[in-house]
Design a protein around this motif. Structure first.
Motif, PDB file in Angstrom:
ATOM      1  N   LYS A  28       0.952  -1.253   0.046  1.00  0.00           N
ATOM      2  CA  LYS A  28       0.074  -0.089  -0.234  1.00  0.00           C
ATOM      3  C   LYS A  28       1.059   1.271  -0.036  1.00  0.00           C
ATOM      4  CE  LYS A  28      -2.048  -1.901   3.433  1.00  0.00           C
ATOM      5  NZ  LYS A  28      -2.739  -2.154   4.871  1.00  0.00           N
ATOM      6  N   PRO A  30       1.148   5.084  -2.707  1.00  0.00           N
ATOM      7  CA  PRO A  30       0.311   6.115  -3.703  1.00  0.00           C
ATOM      8  C   PRO A  30      -0.466   5.048  -4.612  1.00  0.00           C
ATOM      9  CG  PRO A  30       2.638   6.685  -3.562  1.00  0.00           C
ATOM     10  CD  PRO A  30       2.488   5.504  -2.969  1.00  0.00           C
ATOM     11  N   SER A  31       0.214   3.798  -5.186  1.00  0.00           N
ATOM     12  CA  SER A  31      -0.648   2.779  -5.857  1.00  0.00           C
ATOM     13  C   SER A  31      -0.793   1.648  -4.911  1.00  0.00           C
ATOM     14  CB  SER A  31       0.066   2.574  -7.148  1.00  0.00           C
ATOM     15  OG  SER A  31       1.323   1.791  -6.914  1.00  0.00           O
ATOM     16  N   SER A  33      -0.314  -2.616  -4.948  1.00  0.00           N
ATOM     17  CA  SER A  33       0.398  -3.491  -5.577  1.00  0.00           C
ATOM     18  C   SER A  33       0.014  -4.956  -5.138  1.00  0.00           C
ATOM     19  CB  SER A  33       1.839  -3.298  -5.713  1.00  0.00           C
ATOM     20  OG  SER A  33       2.096  -1.904  -6.324  1.00  0.00           O
ATOM     21  N   GLY A  58      -1.790  -0.799  -9.445  1.00  0.00           N
ATOM     22  CA  GLY A  58      -2.979  -0.102 -10.134  1.00  0.00           C
ATOM     23  C   GLY A  58      -3.324   0.941  -9.089  1.00  0.00           C
ATOM     24  N   SER A  59      -3.852   2.002  -9.677  1.00  0.00           N
ATOM     25  CA  SER A  59      -4.334   3.215  -8.667  1.00  0.00           C
ATOM     26  C   SER A  59      -5.655   2.351  -7.855  1.00  0.00           C
ATOM     27  CB  SER A  59      -5.132   4.098  -9.716  1.00  0.00           C
ATOM     28  OG  SER A  59      -6.091   3.932 -10.325  1.00  0.00           O
ATOM     29  N   PRO A  60      -5.629   3.189  -6.707  1.00  0.00           N
ATOM     30  CA  PRO A  60      -6.959   2.577  -5.993  1.00  0.00           C
ATOM     31  C   PRO A  60      -8.091   2.649  -6.553  1.00  0.00           C
ATOM     32  CG  PRO A  60      -5.152   4.298  -4.631  1.00  0.00           C
ATOM     33  CD  PRO A  60      -4.699   3.869  -6.018  1.00  0.00           C
ATOM     34  N   SER A  61      -8.380   3.555  -7.478  1.00  0.00           N
ATOM     35  CA  SER A  61      -9.656   3.805  -8.063  1.00  0.00           C
ATOM     36  C   SER A  61      -9.719   2.612  -9.056  1.00  0.00           C
ATOM     37  CB  SER A  61     -10.166   5.272  -8.761  1.00  0.00           C
ATOM     38  OG  SER A  61      -9.155   5.417  -9.693  1.00  0.00           O
ATOM     39  N   TRP A  63      -8.411  -0.404  -8.916  1.00  0.00           N
ATOM     40  CA  TRP A  63      -8.658  -1.666  -8.030  1.00  0.00           C
ATOM     41  C   TRP A  63     -10.215  -1.652  -7.548  1.00  0.00           C
ATOM     42  CZ3 TRP A  63      -5.912  -5.732  -6.943  1.00  0.00           C
ATOM     43  CH2 TRP A  63      -4.605  -5.880  -7.145  1.00  0.00           C
ATOM     44  N   GLU A  71     -13.753   2.295  -3.167  1.00  0.00           N
ATOM     45  CA  GLU A  71     -12.321   2.652  -2.838  1.00  0.00           C
ATOM     46  C   GLU A  71     -11.664   2.225  -1.544  1.00  0.00           C
ATOM     47  OE1 GLU A  71      -9.251   5.996  -4.084  1.00  0.00           O
ATOM     48  OE2 GLU A  71     -10.824   5.697  -5.210  1.00  0.00           O
ATOM     49  N   GLU A 102      -9.719  -1.774 -16.985  1.00  0.00           N
ATOM     50  CA  GLU A 102      -8.952  -0.934 -15.911  1.00  0.00           C
ATOM     51  C   GLU A 102      -7.579  -1.035 -16.290  1.00  0.00           C
ATOM     52  OE1 GLU A 102      -9.660   1.622 -13.974  1.00  0.00           O
ATOM     53  OE2 GLU A 102     -11.889   1.041 -14.332  1.00  0.00           O
ATOM     54  N   TYR A 104      -3.467  -1.328 -15.540  1.00  0.00           N
ATOM     55  CA  TYR A 104      -2.436  -1.576 -14.415  1.00  0.00           C
ATOM     56  C   TYR A 104      -1.124  -1.764 -14.989  1.00  0.00           C
ATOM     57  CZ  TYR A 104      -3.057  -6.322 -16.344  1.00  0.00           C
ATOM     58  OH  TYR A 104      -3.229  -7.685 -17.121  1.00  0.00           O
TER      59      TYR A 104
END
Length: 119
Positions: A28, A30-31, A33, A58-61, A63, A71, A102, A104
């Motif tokens: 955990k 900024p992105s 993984s 990937g971005s949290p959004s 995911w 989110e 999405e 990634y």
């Protein structure tokens, strides 16, 4: 939990069968993984190397969209999925991202210095 440059790593599952070892972690920062690493004779047979690692970011959004949750619920959902099925692999999550359209990033490496990057 290991902290590195603002990121936190949490092991979701760790499996040893004889000489084979597999570990999946959630990172955990900024992105978000998922990191899967393995070593041993099965890894050698599958990848031609005694060690192999791969990671998807990937971005949290992204995911959230791929998992079909809010989110704020992403990390708990990923943990719950691994609690229910310790045999999940990265491609299970990559399929969800692909199905949801999405984006990634995928990175793979082996013990011989080879890397693969897909964005």
């Amino acid at each position: 939990m290991e902290v590195f440059m603002g990121s936190r790593e949490e092991i979701l599952t760790e499996d040893r069968q004889g000489e084979e070892r597999r570990c999946v972690s959630l990172i955990k920062g900024p992105s978000l993984s998922l990191l899967e690493q393995s070593s041993g004779p099965v890894t050698w047979a599958a990848y031609g190397s005694r060690r192999h690692g791969h990671k998807m970011l990937g971005s949290p959004s992204a995911w959230a969209q791929a998992l079909g949750v809010a989110e704020a619920d992403v990390t708990d959902t990923i943990k719950k999925l691994f609690d229910e099925n310790k045999k999940l692999v990265l491609s299970d999550f990559m399929d969800r991202f692909d199905g949801a359209g999405e984006r990634y990033t995928y990175i793979a490496w082996n013990g011989m210095g080879d890397i693969v990057l897909r964005n």
